[in-house]
Design an enzyme around this catalytic site. Structure first.
Site, PDB file in Angstrom:
ATOM      1  NE  ARG A  38      -7.070   0.564  -2.883  1.00 54.14           N
ATOM      2  CZ  ARG A  38      -6.490   0.928  -4.025  1.00 54.14           C
ATOM      3  NH1 ARG A  38      -6.372   2.203  -4.326  1.00 54.14           N
ATOM      4  NH2 ARG A  38      -6.017   0.025  -4.861  1.00 54.14           N
ATOM      5  NE  ARG A  65     -11.931  -2.003  -1.797  1.00 52.71           N
ATOM      6  CZ  ARG A  65     -10.648  -2.167  -2.110  1.00 52.71           C
ATOM      7  NH1 ARG A  65     -10.312  -2.875  -3.169  1.00 52.71           N
ATOM      8  NH2 ARG A  65      -9.704  -1.607  -1.392  1.00 52.71           N
ATOM      9  CG  ASN A  70      -3.630  -3.689  -7.659  1.00 52.20           C
ATOM     10  OD1 ASN A  70      -3.217  -3.503  -8.795  1.00 52.20           O
ATOM     11  ND2 ASN A  70      -4.093  -2.712  -6.901  1.00 52.20           N
ATOM     12  CG  ASP A  71      -6.022  -8.344  -4.013  1.00 50.93           C
ATOM     13  OD1 ASP A  71      -4.969  -8.706  -3.464  1.00 50.93           O
ATOM     14  OD2 ASP A  71      -6.770  -7.475  -3.553  1.00 50.93           O
ATOM     15  CB  CYS A 127     -10.574  -0.220 -10.089  1.00 47.62           C
ATOM     16  SG  CYS A 127     -10.962  -1.656  -9.091  1.00 47.62           S
ATOM     17  CG  HIS A 171      -2.223  -0.906   0.618  1.00 42.21           C
ATOM     18  ND1 HIS A 171      -2.265  -2.258   0.856  1.00 42.21           N
ATOM     19  CD2 HIS A 171      -3.300  -0.630  -0.162  1.00 42.21           C
ATOM     20  CE1 HIS A 171      -3.348  -2.767   0.264  1.00 42.21           C
ATOM     21  NE2 HIS A 171      -3.997  -1.800  -0.351  1.00 42.21           N
ATOM     22  CD  GLU A 193     -10.337  -7.550  -5.272  1.00 41.07           C
ATOM     23  OE1 GLU A 193      -9.314  -6.872  -5.245  1.00 41.07           O
ATOM     24  OE2 GLU A 193     -11.136  -7.608  -4.320  1.00 41.07           O
TER      25      GLU A 193
HETATM   26  C1  PEP Z   1      -6.978  -4.611  -6.606  1.00 36.17           C
HETATM   27  O1  PEP Z   1      -6.793  -5.619  -5.927  1.00 36.17           O
HETATM   28  O2  PEP Z   1      -6.624  -4.502  -7.798  1.00 36.17           O
HETATM   29  C2  PEP Z   1      -7.655  -3.444  -6.017  1.00 36.17           C
HETATM   30  C3  PEP Z   1      -8.017  -2.428  -6.761  1.00 36.17           C
HETATM   31  O3  PEP Z   1      -7.836  -3.438  -4.672  1.00 36.17           O
HETATM   32  P1  PEP Z   1      -6.695  -3.191  -3.567  1.00 36.17           P
HETATM   33  O4  PEP Z   1      -5.426  -2.796  -4.287  1.00 36.17           O
HETATM   34  O5  PEP Z   1      -7.203  -2.143  -2.656  1.00 36.17           O
HETATM   35  O6  PEP Z   1      -6.595  -4.528  -2.929  1.00 36.17           O
HETATM   36 MG    MG Z   2      -7.921  -5.877  -4.072  1.00 34.22          MG
END
Ligand code: PEP
Ligand code: MG
Length: 762
Positions: free
Chosen positions: A477, A513, A634-635, A682, A370, A611
């Site tokens: 978020r 979210r 990302n996940d 996203c 993060h 995800e």
């Molecule tokens: C992701 O996982 O791509 C996402 C947008 O959520 P986060 O990065 O907050 O887990």
């Molecule tokens: Mg995520």
């Protein structure tokens, strides 16, 4: 190519001195043609020979010069004919002349162009490559055109001056090469920064204490500091013991005697003092000795004794906290701060005064931690995952952070600094140009529109998002306000926060979210301790297990949208249809309750995040139940590739251009569309200019990203026709290597005149 030629010429003409301009010239040509050597020869004043005056790729012994008699060798052939020469193997050509001392035998492919001024050949520009291959037509045209453009400025150069500069430069270059050896990182956040290193480290974190070598004169002071810290720690433990005496049995209080015993033991304190005598500062000495003790205890068979390792670690932390209290000097942040640390925390980042943070270097950390997401959101060029670096030595040094290539240069040479200053200036010009796109639609040249939205975490993000012309919020978020508190916010507190955001963007849509905690996001007042947090209790799994938290949040969101009606809700980490059905049931229930309470709020559009691989395979079923799908790439990358997004050791394996990830992205958008639903994306990939081409080709309806990326993506969309994006996607889908995919897409950006988005400069 035209743009690259212009850049090369500009750099050539603007360089500070002759040596530098010639060196940059051959280097840039070699890079542009993606070949292994580029060399410039100039005719001498009496026209008897050509002298090698610059090369990037040939090695020439120090203090030597290379000349080729007029009319001899391939250079002579090009000069006498006045025409380019393009051959796949120079060494089998009858005119090939092997110049001793030069490594020309390493190269086969050869392409050269004459530099002609007023009808006379004054120089030859040649490129070479090890493998046998004919340079293609576009490469030949590039070199010939550049040679023609260079004729005028080169005619003003005296060959003897160029030769002297070349010899001087090589000596200087060897020195510089040593100085300008970069540190490389596995994680990078695009951009260039030049500034002054400011060392920070997380407080009371033993593993983050850097080495810091002291002078003999400082030894006594460090020992005094350590002794004071020792005394104060003992006092603090005794106080604690006394305070607890009324509530805790004597046997349990005995643990404090163990602590005092360790502090009093000579083997512990003396070993630390010994380390200080050897030149380590007190904090570093403490870290080393605690580590040694931990190793010894960890190796013990006896469970009880092994447990003592925890005590030693705890004591180490306490002592460190005391030492840091004494040694805490107020950090001075210069205007061009480059934060340097073993491990940069979001708190360290937040402490830098606004506008002062130019770049960051962190030994630990990876792409999607993060803190990296935060840095990207703030547009701060960053390199993480650097090994073999002693961060303490970077404090107060001049540092260049090249986030495009993941390199950091410490105390760079004048030449390198100048080069990066030029690139930085061009980059600033580029962004000033991008500003003009703010109010233009994200529409391809063949008329296809997409929505460009922003990812935000706090209300303050709204300002920047609106100035870049975001069409809405694609991901709010909602856990961010939860992370910065000491307990769960109440329904009314949450309502007020959400209202602020919905009102700032209205009438534009805002996708909120629901709480996504767990993994690397734990709430200080709701700790989740797990062996494997990424595969554990996170996202919707937590909120469904705690309906009271979930329902409060849903109520607050719905109430906040009263009369604005721009709220959309989505659920993170959906893995099973059952979870989605339950979340939807709770949402409908909450909506009905609110209506019954007399408040009129529209039922918002609802989406599910895709995800995890399970959701990819069930995308159609999920799409049937909701209004839109949003990919959390990302996940999704983390779970498809089985690579922890926070682990710097495997950061090299984390790549959203992996063909498996791309195949999943294609499937998701196709499934959503076949159910008549919209698909948005996203994750961080949505703000990556190279990825934007294929996401466009795949048919994503909305891209949501950090506000700092939005103008760049708008520029890509406005320059790449949908038809072309689809063609590029077809080519990419047939490729196997993520690196080649990225390189291919970056080349497409370069050809479309958008190269400034993926490398330094314009
Ligand atoms: C992701 O996982 O791509 C996402 C947008 O959520 P986060 O990065 O907050 O887990
Ligand atoms: Mg995520």
């Amino acid at each position: 190519m035209l743009k690259i030629q212009r850049r090369i010429l500009k750099e050539f003409e603007n360089a500070d001195n002759l040596g530098l301009s010639l060196n940059l010239l051959v280097k840039r040509i070699r890079e542009a043609i993606e070949t292994q050597a580029c060399t410039l020869y100039l005719k001498n004043n009496d026209h008897s020979a050509f002298f090698l005056v610059a090369t990037d790729g040939l090695t020439i012994p120090a203090n030597e010069t290379v000349s080729i008699e007029y009319g001899k060798g391939l250079v002579g052939l090009v000069a006498t004919r006045g025409e380019p020469l393009n051959i796949d193997n120079a060494q089998t050509h009858p005119d090939f002349l092997l110049v001793e001392k030069v490594n020309e035998a390493d190269y086969c492919a050869y392409l050269a162009a004459p530099i002609t001024h007023n009808g006379e050949v004054i120089g030859v520009l040649a490129v070479q490559q090890a493998e046998e291959r004919q340079y293609d037509q576009s490469e030949e045209a590039f070199l010939v055109t550049l040679a023609a453009q260079l004729a005028e400025p080169i005619s003003r150069i005296n060959t003897q001056d160029a030769l002297t500069a070349f010899v001087d430069d090589r000596t200087e270059q060897q020195l510089q090469q040593k100085r300008d050896k970069p540190f490389k990182g596995t994680t990078r956040i695009a951009g260039v920064a030049i500034g002054t290193g400011v060392l920070v480290y997380p407080p009371a974190e033993l593993n983050a204490v850097p080495d810091n070598f002291i002078t003999p004169a400082e030894i006594n002071l460090e020992i005094d500091l350590f002794n004071q810290a020792l005394l104060q720690t003992k006092e603090a433990i005794n106080d604690l013991k006394e305070r607890l005496r009324t509530n805790i049995a004597d046997e349990e209080l005995a643990i404090f005697d163990v602590y005092i015993g360790i502090l009093d033991s000579h083997s512990f304190a003396d070993a630390i003092i010994q380390e200080i005598h050897q030149g380590q500062w007190a904090q570093g000495a403490l870290r080393n000795i605690v580590k040694q003790h931990l190793k010894r205890f960890d190796a013990m068979e006896d469970d009880y004794l092994r447990e003592r390792a925890t005590d030693i670690h705890d004591l180490g932390q306490r002592l460190l906290a005391q030492l840091q209290k004494q040694q805490k000097t107020k950090i001075h942040y210069p205007l061009d701060t480059i934060l340097v640390s073993e491990s940069i925390t979001p708190a360290a980042l937040a402490e830098v005064p606004e506008g002062f943070l130019k770049g960051m270097i962190s030994v630990k950390g990876s792409e999607n931690a993060h803190v990296a997401i935060l840095a990207r959101a703030m547009g701060v060029p960053t390199i993480m995952g650097i090994s073999n670096i002693n961060v303490a030595q970077l404090d107060t040094q001049c540092i260049i952070v090249d986030g495009y290539h993941g390199r950091a240069y410490v105390a760079p040479s004048e030449a390198l600094l100048h080069q990066y200053q030029t690139l930085l200036k061009e980059e600033q010009e580029l962004y000033a140009d991008l500003e003009t796109l703010r109010d233009l639609p994200a529409e391809t040249p063949d008329g296809h529109c997409v929505a460009l939205c922003v990812n935000i975490g706090i209300a303050a993000d709204a300002g920047l998002s609106l100035t870049v012309g975001a069409e809405g919020v694609g991901l709010y978020r909602s856990e961010v306000p939860f992370l910065v508190r000491e307990n769960f916010p109440t329904e009314e507190e949450q309502r007020a926060i959400y209202r602020q955001i919905l009102a700032a963007f209205a009438p534009r849509p805002v996708i909120m979210r629901t709480l996504d905690v767990g993994g690397d996001k734990t709430l200080p007042y709701f700790p989740i301790k797990e062996e494997n947090p990424s595969l554990g209790w996170r996202g919707i799994r937590v909120t469904l297990d705690h309906p009271e938290i979930f329902r409060t949040q849903l109520r607050a969101m719905l109430k906040a949208s009263e009369s604005l009606n721009n709220l959309r809700i989505m659920f993170p980490m959906v893995t099973a249809i059952r979870e989605l059905d339950e979340a939807l049931r709770l949402l409908r229930q909450v909506h009905q309750e609110i209506t019954e309470e007399g408040m009129i709020v529209n039922m918002p559009l609802v989406g599910a995040m895709i995800e995890v691989p399970a959701a990819v395979y069930q995308a159609r079923l999920i799409a049937r139940r909701v209004d839109f799908l949003s990919v959390g790439s990302n996940d999704l990358t983390q779970y498809l590739l089985a690579v922890d997004r926070n682990n710097s050791r495997v950061a090299r394996l984390y790549d959203s251009f992996h063909p498996a990830v791309l195949a999943a992205l294609v499937k998701i958008v196709e499934d959503a569309h076949s159910e008549g639903k919209q698909a948005s994306i996203c994750g961080e990939i949505a703000g990556d200019p190279a990825a934007a081409i294929i996401l466009l080709g795949m048919g994503y309806d909305a891209f949501s990203m950090n506000s700092t990326s939005l103008l760049r993506i708008r520029w890509v969309i406005r320059n790449i026709p949908l038809r072309q994006a689809r063609e590029h996607l077809r080519e990419v889908i047939g490729m196997e290597d993520p690196l080649l995919i990225r390189r291919f897409l970056e080349q497409q950006l370069e050809s479309a005149g958008l190269g400034g988005l993926v490398r330094a400069g314009k």
